[in-house]
Design a protein around this motif. Structure first.
Motif, PDB file in Angstrom:
ATOM      1  N   CYS A 175       0.846   3.790   2.268  1.00 28.41           N
ATOM      2  CA  CYS A 175       1.099   4.331   0.934  1.00 28.41           C
ATOM      3  C   CYS A 175      -0.394   4.453   0.651  1.00 28.41           C
ATOM      4  O   CYS A 175      -1.323   3.666   1.112  1.00 28.41           O
ATOM      5  CB  CYS A 175       1.847   3.386   0.432  1.00 28.41           C
ATOM      6  N   CYS A 228      -1.577   2.581  -1.816  1.00 31.23           N
ATOM      7  CA  CYS A 228      -1.928   1.475  -2.205  1.00 31.23           C
ATOM      8  C   CYS A 228      -2.412   0.572  -1.044  1.00 31.23           C
ATOM      9  O   CYS A 228      -2.969  -0.631  -1.156  1.00 31.23           O
ATOM     10  CB  CYS A 228      -0.719   0.631  -3.112  1.00 31.23           C
ATOM     11  N   CYS A 233       6.958   3.391  -0.051  1.00 33.41           N
ATOM     12  CA  CYS A 233       6.343   2.251  -0.041  1.00 33.41           C
ATOM     13  C   CYS A 233       6.948   0.900   0.119  1.00 33.41           C
ATOM     14  O   CYS A 233       8.221   0.770  -0.412  1.00 33.41           O
ATOM     15  CB  CYS A 233       5.371   2.151  -1.261  1.00 33.41           C
ATOM     16  N   CYS A 289       5.063  -1.546  -6.094  1.00 30.49           N
ATOM     17  CA  CYS A 289       4.385  -0.214  -6.148  1.00 30.49           C
ATOM     18  C   CYS A 289       5.641   0.692  -6.123  1.00 30.49           C
ATOM     19  O   CYS A 289       5.587   1.448  -7.148  1.00 30.49           O
ATOM     20  CB  CYS A 289       3.729  -0.082  -4.782  1.00 30.49           C
ATOM     21  N   HIS A 320       6.307   3.533  -4.759  1.00 28.10           N
ATOM     22  CA  HIS A 320       5.741   4.958  -4.748  1.00 28.10           C
ATOM     23  C   HIS A 320       6.601   5.534  -3.541  1.00 28.10           C
ATOM     24  O   HIS A 320       6.680   5.126  -2.672  1.00 28.10           O
ATOM     25  CB  HIS A 320       4.501   4.949  -4.266  1.00 28.10           C
TER      26      HIS A 320
END
Ligand SMILES: [Zn+2]
Ligand SMILES: [Zn+2]
Length: 147
Positions: free
Chosen positions: A5, A7, A30, A35, A37
């Motif tokens: 991801c 992040c 993710c 997060c 995502h």
């Protein structure tokens, strides 16, 4: 196959949709619950490094889910990952069939978000609030208290 991801946390492949025989869209999410995502990463055939030793024209690999099958029908395994940037990586595959020995490169890209990372949303919100004048902030506070 490892998908990261934005992040920095690992992402898992939840689903894959075939685009063409040698390209698929991987739907990734993710693993960091903070997060959240989810995004689309296409995985596509790039080029061969060593041609198949088999006398077959079907050397173009087939993407089947997150699995990649050599054109000879045997499974191919990742031997190396070359991360080119945060959102693009070259995956080096080798056919498991010793009689074939096909080596090839697949590209894994970051395409687009399905649902944004809450981390980025938070950062965005904080950045926006910071950019406001004290008056605007007060206005915002009043509006927020209405919810
Ligand atoms: Zn993330
Ligand atoms: Zn093969």
């Amino acid at each position: 196959m490892r998908v990261l991801c934005k992040c920095g946390s690992r992402a898992i492949i939840s689903r894959s949709e075939a685009v063409t025989d040698d390209c698929a869209n991987l739907l990734c999410s993710c693993t960091d619950p903070e997060c959240g995502h989810t995004f689309v990463s296409p995985l596509g055939y790039k080029h061969s490094l060593a041609q198949s030793a088999l006398d077959t024209a079907a050397t173009v690999p087939v993407v089947n889910g997150s699995r990649v099958t050599c054109g000879c029908g045997e499974r191919a395994v990742i031997t190396k990952t070359n991360r080119l940037s945060n959102d693009c990586a070259d995956l080096y595959y080798l056919c498991k069939n010793p009689a074939c020995g096909h080596k090839f490169v697949m590209s894994l890209y970051y395409s687009h978000s399905l649902s944004p990372s809450s981390k980025t949303t938070n950062e965005l919100a904080v950045a926006l609030v910071k950019a406001l004048t004290p008056n605007q902030r007060q206005n915002l506070q009043q509006q927020m208290s209405l919810f």
